[in-house]
Design an enzyme around this catalytic site. Structure first.
Site, mmCIF file in Angstrom:
data_model
loop_
_atom_site.group_PDB
_atom_site.id
_atom_site.type_symbol
_atom_site.label_atom_id
_atom_site.label_comp_id
_atom_site.label_asym_id
_atom_site.label_seq_id
_atom_site.Cartn_x
_atom_site.Cartn_y
_atom_site.Cartn_z
ATOM 1 N N GLN A 184 0.815 -1.221 0.000
ATOM 2 C CA GLN A 184 0.000 0.000 0.000
ATOM 3 C C GLN A 184 0.848 1.271 0.000
ATOM 4 O O GLN A 184 0.603 2.190 -0.785
ATOM 5 C CB GLN A 184 -0.913 0.012 1.236
ATOM 6 C CG GLN A 184 -1.958 -1.073 1.253
ATOM 7 C CD GLN A 184 -2.909 -0.950 0.085
ATOM 8 O OE1 GLN A 184 -3.284 0.153 -0.305
ATOM 9 N NE2 GLN A 184 -3.284 -2.070 -0.478
ATOM 10 N N ILE A 185 1.813 1.336 0.899
ATOM 11 C CA ILE A 185 2.629 2.560 0.968
ATOM 12 C C ILE A 185 3.478 2.683 -0.297
ATOM 13 O O ILE A 185 3.671 3.775 -0.831
ATOM 14 C CB ILE A 185 3.516 2.584 2.235
ATOM 15 C CG1 ILE A 185 2.653 2.484 3.500
ATOM 16 C CG2 ILE A 185 4.353 3.859 2.291
ATOM 17 C CD1 ILE A 185 3.441 2.428 4.798
ATOM 18 N N ASP A 235 10.145 -6.947 -3.914
ATOM 19 C CA ASP A 235 9.076 -7.590 -3.143
ATOM 20 C C ASP A 235 9.286 -9.092 -3.220
ATOM 21 O O ASP A 235 10.274 -9.562 -3.795
ATOM 22 C CB ASP A 235 7.676 -7.141 -3.631
ATOM 23 C CG ASP A 235 6.682 -7.088 -2.464
ATOM 24 O OD1 ASP A 235 6.398 -8.145 -1.885
ATOM 25 O OD2 ASP A 235 6.203 -5.985 -2.124
ATOM 26 N N GLY A 245 7.621 -5.910 5.405
ATOM 27 C CA GLY A 245 7.450 -6.443 6.740
ATOM 28 C C GLY A 245 6.457 -7.572 6.729
ATOM 29 O O GLY A 245 5.719 -7.748 5.746
ATOM 30 N N GLN A 294 18.096 -8.804 4.959
ATOM 31 C CA GLN A 294 18.267 -7.622 4.114
ATOM 32 C C GLN A 294 19.467 -6.784 4.557
ATOM 33 O O GLN A 294 20.093 -6.115 3.743
ATOM 34 C CB GLN A 294 16.952 -6.833 4.059
ATOM 35 C CG GLN A 294 15.886 -7.736 3.416
ATOM 36 C CD GLN A 294 14.598 -7.058 3.006
ATOM 37 O OE1 GLN A 294 14.339 -5.925 3.372
ATOM 38 N NE2 GLN A 294 13.779 -7.766 2.242
ATOM 39 N N ASN A 347 6.845 -1.911 10.533
ATOM 40 C CA ASN A 347 6.767 -2.139 11.981
ATOM 41 C C ASN A 347 7.239 -3.527 12.401
ATOM 42 O O ASN A 347 7.067 -4.467 11.638
ATOM 43 C CB ASN A 347 5.315 -1.940 12.433
ATOM 44 C CG ASN A 347 4.982 -0.468 12.470
ATOM 45 O OD1 ASN A 347 5.759 0.321 12.986
ATOM 46 N ND2 ASN A 347 3.843 -0.097 11.914
ATOM 47 N N ASP A 350 4.085 10.555 12.821
ATOM 48 C CA ASP A 350 3.562 10.971 14.129
ATOM 49 C C ASP A 350 3.831 12.460 14.354
ATOM 50 O O ASP A 350 2.992 13.194 14.882
ATOM 51 C CB ASP A 350 4.215 10.123 15.224
ATOM 52 C CG ASP A 350 4.117 8.639 14.906
ATOM 53 O OD1 ASP A 350 2.998 8.115 14.895
ATOM 54 O OD2 ASP A 350 5.157 8.009 14.629
ATOM 55 N N ARG A 353 1.443 14.380 12.311
ATOM 56 C CA ARG A 353 0.115 14.303 12.940
ATOM 57 C C ARG A 353 0.027 15.290 14.101
ATOM 58 O O ARG A 353 -1.000 15.961 14.286
ATOM 59 C CB ARG A 353 -0.131 12.886 13.472
ATOM 60 C CG ARG A 353 -0.438 11.879 12.389
ATOM 61 C CD ARG A 353 -0.393 10.462 12.945
ATOM 62 N NE ARG A 353 -0.831 9.488 11.954
ATOM 63 C CZ ARG A 353 -0.604 8.183 12.040
ATOM 64 N NH1 ARG A 353 0.076 7.680 13.068
ATOM 65 N NH2 ARG A 353 -1.046 7.357 11.103
ATOM 66 N N HIS A 371 7.813 4.211 17.673
ATOM 67 C CA HIS A 371 6.653 4.392 16.797
ATOM 68 C C HIS A 371 5.610 3.351 17.205
ATOM 69 O O HIS A 371 5.444 2.320 16.563
ATOM 70 C CB HIS A 371 7.029 4.232 15.323
ATOM 71 C CG HIS A 371 5.818 4.166 14.435
ATOM 72 N ND1 HIS A 371 5.023 5.257 14.201
ATOM 73 C CD2 HIS A 371 5.229 3.140 13.790
ATOM 74 C CE1 HIS A 371 4.006 4.898 13.434
ATOM 75 N NE2 HIS A 371 4.099 3.609 13.175
ATOM 76 N N SER A 429 -2.744 3.679 7.358
ATOM 77 C CA SER A 429 -2.382 4.923 6.660
ATOM 78 C C SER A 429 -1.339 4.624 5.584
ATOM 79 O O SER A 429 -0.295 4.063 5.907
ATOM 80 C CB SER A 429 -1.791 5.939 7.626
ATOM 81 O OG SER A 429 -1.843 5.512 8.955
HETATM 82 P P1 NAI Z 1 1.632 -3.876 2.911
HETATM 83 O O1 NAI Z 1 1.372 -5.170 3.620
HETATM 84 O O2 NAI Z 1 0.632 -3.353 1.954
HETATM 85 O O3 NAI Z 1 3.032 -3.996 2.131
HETATM 86 C C1 NAI Z 1 4.132 -4.678 2.626
HETATM 87 C C2 NAI Z 1 4.840 -5.310 1.440
HETATM 88 O O4 NAI Z 1 6.031 -5.934 1.914
HETATM 89 C C3 NAI Z 1 4.010 -6.395 0.742
HETATM 90 O O5 NAI Z 1 3.932 -6.111 -0.641
HETATM 91 C C4 NAI Z 1 4.809 -7.658 1.009
HETATM 92 O O6 NAI Z 1 4.721 -8.614 -0.048
HETATM 93 C C5 NAI Z 1 6.216 -7.105 1.143
HETATM 94 N N1 NAI Z 1 7.161 -7.998 1.814
HETATM 95 C C6 NAI Z 1 6.949 -8.823 2.878
HETATM 96 N N2 NAI Z 1 8.077 -9.497 3.169
HETATM 97 C C7 NAI Z 1 9.017 -9.085 2.297
HETATM 98 C C8 NAI Z 1 10.385 -9.415 2.097
HETATM 99 N N3 NAI Z 1 11.005 -10.306 2.862
HETATM 100 N N4 NAI Z 1 11.039 -8.783 1.101
HETATM 101 C C9 NAI Z 1 10.423 -7.883 0.311
HETATM 102 N N5 NAI Z 1 9.131 -7.540 0.449
HETATM 103 C C10 NAI Z 1 8.441 -8.128 1.425
HETATM 104 O O7 NAI Z 1 1.932 -2.827 4.049
HETATM 105 P P2 NAI Z 1 1.935 -1.220 3.959
HETATM 106 O O8 NAI Z 1 0.603 -0.708 4.320
HETATM 107 O O9 NAI Z 1 2.560 -0.788 2.685
HETATM 108 O O10 NAI Z 1 2.902 -0.871 5.178
HETATM 109 C C11 NAI Z 1 4.259 -1.258 5.153
HETATM 110 C C12 NAI Z 1 4.804 -1.282 6.567
HETATM 111 O O11 NAI Z 1 4.849 0.025 7.108
HETATM 112 C C13 NAI Z 1 3.983 -2.098 7.566
HETATM 113 O O12 NAI Z 1 4.877 -2.821 8.393
HETATM 114 C C14 NAI Z 1 3.246 -1.058 8.374
HETATM 115 O O13 NAI Z 1 2.921 -1.523 9.668
HETATM 116 C C15 NAI Z 1 4.301 0.025 8.424
HETATM 117 N N6 NAI Z 1 3.826 1.385 8.707
HETATM 118 C C16 NAI Z 1 4.669 2.197 9.423
HETATM 119 C C17 NAI Z 1 4.360 3.512 9.659
HETATM 120 C C18 NAI Z 1 5.309 4.397 10.419
HETATM 121 O O14 NAI Z 1 4.933 5.543 10.678
HETATM 122 N N7 NAI Z 1 6.492 3.977 10.803
HETATM 123 C C19 NAI Z 1 3.095 4.075 9.173
HETATM 124 C C20 NAI Z 1 2.288 3.166 8.411
HETATM 125 C C21 NAI Z 1 2.659 1.866 8.189
#
Ligand code: NAI
Length: 331
Positions: free
Chosen positions: A15-16, A42, A89, A112, A131, A159, A162, A187, A242
């Site tokens: 998503q991000i 990915d 993650g 990694q 996370n 944060d 925000r 975080h 988000s």
């Molecule tokens: P998402 O689940 O949509 O995307 C994560 C991607 O990582 C997926 O495409 C997945 O296939 C890939 N992935 C998993 N294991 C992998 C690996 N070993 N090597 C390469 N790719 C791999 O999650 P989203 O929404 O994009 O969020 C990403 C991360 O950011 C999450 O952990 C989320 O909790 C965190 N997050 C952190 C924030 C912050 O402020 N620090 C804010 C919002 C999200």
């Protein structure tokens, strides 16, 4: 225009990743005069989606975009990269124990780290978003000893943004006129959003946000809890975490780190603690930082009252506990 730089985004098919790609390729991260080559990594199950994203990037006809590599090969992804945004993650699944989740993420960040250590460009700068962001960054640091700790950071800018947004709404001023909030610590919901040192630009000059708000109960209560719980509120509303604001914050983080913070302005970044403000050394903790010529430094000498001290310690304790949990997963 400058020569192109290589930017790796891990977990790019998520998503991000979808939200951040056009921001990077339009210069929001490194400026309008910096061409970029984007490496997207990915896992094999997401490889088709990654290919689709590459097609969309090509179809966007972006002048700063000088190349896109979409791959599931970690070594190829890390080859000569100058900047890294780590979105990859393992998500929490229903019924999953905290230790099991930590252990999945420790395994990802350990692997990694080795690839980055072997293949990334010297002085490569890394932002961990996924996370548990602070602890993933710490594992990365531990397993990539040749990368300087100062080059490994985690995202608390979301944060921070925000907190700026919430304060500006309360005071009915533009968000661009508010600065110098602080996110201390993790975080997570133990983070301490601190507006004690925040400043607001008014027609009468710069004023303390605390004096303008003039409501200690709000500053110590609703302000803090709203910022801490904002991520959960967005998940509840969107049924998804988000992405847009996280992508935007990741660009802000890299932008200010590389291009510098304006004089008199600081931002929050998760960085390797050297013991500043009596926070334990050896954890990745969010501090207020100034950035100049690609280097961050912790803002020193801020007065910390008893209320703040207790909150800063609580979030530090959680990080020490997370660190221990992460280490127990290594054995
Ligand atoms: P998402 O689940 O949509 O995307 C994560 C991607 O990582 C997926 O495409 C997945 O296939 C890939 N992935 C998993 N294991 C992998 C690996 N070993 N090597 C390469 N790719 C791999 O999650 P989203 O929404 O994009 O969020 C990403 C991360 O950011 C999450 O952990 C989320 O909790 C965190 N997050 C952190 C924030 C912050 O402020 N620090 C804010 C919002 C999200």
């Amino acid at each position: 225009l400058k020569p192109p730089v290589k930017i790796l985004v891990t977990g790019a098919a998520g998503q991000i990743g979808y939200a951040v790609m056009p921001m990077i390729a339009r210069g929001q991260m490194l400026g309008p005069d910096q061409p970029v080559i984007i490496h997207m990594l990915d896992i094999p199950s997401a490889s088709e989606a990654l290919g689709g994203l590459k097609m969309e990037l090509i179809d966007s006809a972006l002048p700063l975009l000088r190349g896109v590599i979409a791959t599931t090969d970690v070594a190829q992804a890390c080859k000569d990269v100058n900047f890294v945004i780590m979105l990859a993650g393992f998500p929490r699944k229903e019924g999953m124990e905290r230790k099991e989740l930590m252990s999945k993420n420790v395994a990802i960040y350990k692997a990694q780290a080795s690839a980055l250590e072997q293949h990334a460009a010297p002085n490569c700068k890394i932002l961990v978003v996924a996370n548990p962001a602070n602890t993933n960054a710490l594992i990365l640091k531990e397993f990539a000893p040749s990368i300087q700790p100062k080059n490994i950071t985690c995202l608390t800018r979301l944060d921070h943004n925000r907190a700026l947004g919430h304060l500006s709404e309360r005071l009915n001023v533009h968000v661009g006129d508010v600065k110098n909030v602080i996110i201390w610590g993790n975080h997570s919901s133990t983070q301490y959003p601190d507006a004690n040192h925040a400043i607001v630009k008014t027609e009468f000059g710069e004023k303390s946000a605390k004096e303008l708000v003039a409501n200690d109960t709000w500053m110590k209560g609703e302000f803090i809890s709203t910022v801490q719980q904002r991520g959960a509120a967005i998940i509840k509303a969107r049924k998804q975490s988000s992405s847009l604001s996280a992508a935007s914050a990741a660009c802000d983080h890299m932008h200010d780190w590389i291009l510098g913070t304006p004089k008199g302005t600081w931002v929050s970044m998760g960085v390797y603690s050297d013991g500043a403000y009596s926070i334990p050394a050896g954890i990745i903790y969010s501090f207020p930082v100034n950035c100049d010529k690609g280097e961050w430094s912790i803002v020193q000498g801020l007065k910390i009252d008893e209320f703040s001290r207790a909150k800063m310690e609580a979030t530090a304790n959680e990080l020490v506990e997370e660190k221990n949990l992460a280490y127990s997963c290594l054995n």
